[in-house]
Design a protein around this motif. Sequence first.
Motif, short mmCIF file in Angstrom:
data_model
loop_
_atom_site.label_atom_id
_atom_site.label_comp_id
_atom_site.label_asym_id
_atom_site.label_seq_id
_atom_site.Cartn_x
_atom_site.Cartn_y
_atom_site.Cartn_z
N LYS A 151 -9.99 -0.79 0.43
CA LYS A 151 -9.14 -0.73 1.62
C LYS A 151 -8.00 -1.74 1.45
CE LYS A 151 -13.01 0.48 4.69
NZ LYS A 151 -12.57 1.86 4.98
N ASP A 152 -6.84 -1.25 0.99
CA ASP A 152 -5.74 -2.15 0.66
C ASP A 152 -5.28 -2.99 1.84
OD1 ASP A 152 -5.79 -1.17 -1.90
OD2 ASP A 152 -4.12 0.24 -1.62
N LEU A 188 -6.88 -4.45 4.02
CA LEU A 188 -7.72 -5.63 4.29
C LEU A 188 -7.06 -6.91 3.78
CD1 LEU A 188 -11.49 -4.81 3.61
CD2 LEU A 188 -10.45 -5.63 5.73
N PRO A 195 -16.14 -5.00 6.02
CA PRO A 195 -14.75 -5.18 6.47
C PRO A 195 -14.62 -5.48 7.96
CG PRO A 195 -14.90 -3.33 4.96
CD PRO A 195 -16.31 -3.76 5.23
N TYR A 196 -15.35 -4.75 8.80
CA TYR A 196 -15.20 -4.96 10.24
C TYR A 196 -15.81 -6.31 10.66
CZ TYR A 196 -13.99 -0.01 10.25
OH TYR A 196 -13.40 1.19 10.00
N ALA A 227 0.82 -1.21 0.00
CA ALA A 227 0.00 0.00 0.00
C ALA A 227 0.85 1.26 0.00
CB ALA A 227 -0.93 -0.01 1.21
N HIS A 276 -13.82 -3.07 -1.35
CA HIS A 276 -14.10 -1.99 -0.39
C HIS A 276 -13.08 -0.86 -0.45
CE1 HIS A 276 -17.37 -4.15 1.69
NE2 HIS A 276 -16.65 -5.23 1.48
N ALA A 310 -10.44 -6.47 -0.19
CA ALA A 310 -9.71 -5.21 -0.20
C ALA A 310 -10.03 -4.40 -1.45
CB ALA A 310 -8.20 -5.49 -0.12
#
Length: 258
Positions: free
Chosen positions: A96-97, A99, A151-152, A15, A94, A91
Motif C-alpha cells: 500500500k504505497d 501508507l 496498516p489500520y 504513487a 503491505h 508500505a
Amino acid sequence: MLYIVGPLLAAALAAAHSPSLALAATAVLGLAGTTVVATAPPSRQWAPAPRSPGDTPAQRLHSSGLVLLFVSLAGIGFAIGSLNVWAVAMAEAHGKDMLSGLLPAAFSTGSFLGGLLYGRRTWPGSASRQLLLGAGAFLAGWLPLLALPGPYGATAAVVVPGAFLTIMVASAYVTTDTLTPAGRTSEAYAWLILSIGVGQAAGTALAGRLAGHPLASAALPAAGAAFAVAVLLLARPRLSRCGNGTHRRLRPTRCART
C-alpha cells in the motif's frame, strides 16, 4: 498542517506518477516557501537592536542543563526520523504505497490536535515537569508498535505519540528560555532545532539499515523516546531549579545557570 499535507502529497505523487516527481515537487515547494519567507516584510525589515555603550556582554550559553536538554531532544528527533523510514517499510510490506505518507500524516495529526488542546489552557507545574511527563507519554505511545499491527492499527497507534510531540517541543522552548542568558535566546533556539534535526538524521540512517527487520524497525521510535526520557530524568535536578514554566499569560522567570 504542513506535516499533515506534505507526506500525503508526496506519497500521492509518488504513487500516481513517480518518486522523482515527488522529489522535484518537494524541492520546488521548498524553494518557493523559502523565497516567500525571505522576501516578506517582517524578514526584510528586521534588524538587531542596537547595543548601547553601557550594555554588558552576553553570558556564555553553555550550561549542563541546556546540554542535557538538547541531548534528550536528539532522542525525540531519532523517533521521528525512524518513523518516516518505518512508514516506507510498512508500505512495501503491505503493498500500500499511500501508507508511506499516511502514517507520518497521522502522527502529525495527533501533534496538531495535542497542540490545540495544550494551548487552550494554562497547565500546572513547571515547563520542565511538563516536558518530562510528555516524554513519558510519548514513549508509552510507541509501545503498541511492538505488536506489529496492520496498516489500520498502525495508523491509529501513531496518533497517540504524535499528540505529545507539540507538548514536548513547546515545553522545551520554554525551558530553554528559562535556562538561557539574556541576549542568547535565538542562538539557544537554533541549538534546540539542530538537536532534533541531528537525532532525526541518525534515526533515518539506522532505520534504513534495519528496514528489513520488522520488529527492530518498529522498535526504533520507542528506543529514541526511551533515550529522551532517560536523559531528562538525569537532567531533572538541573531543570527543576527553574521557576514556573507556564506557557501562557505569564512569562517564565529565568533561573540560575548550572
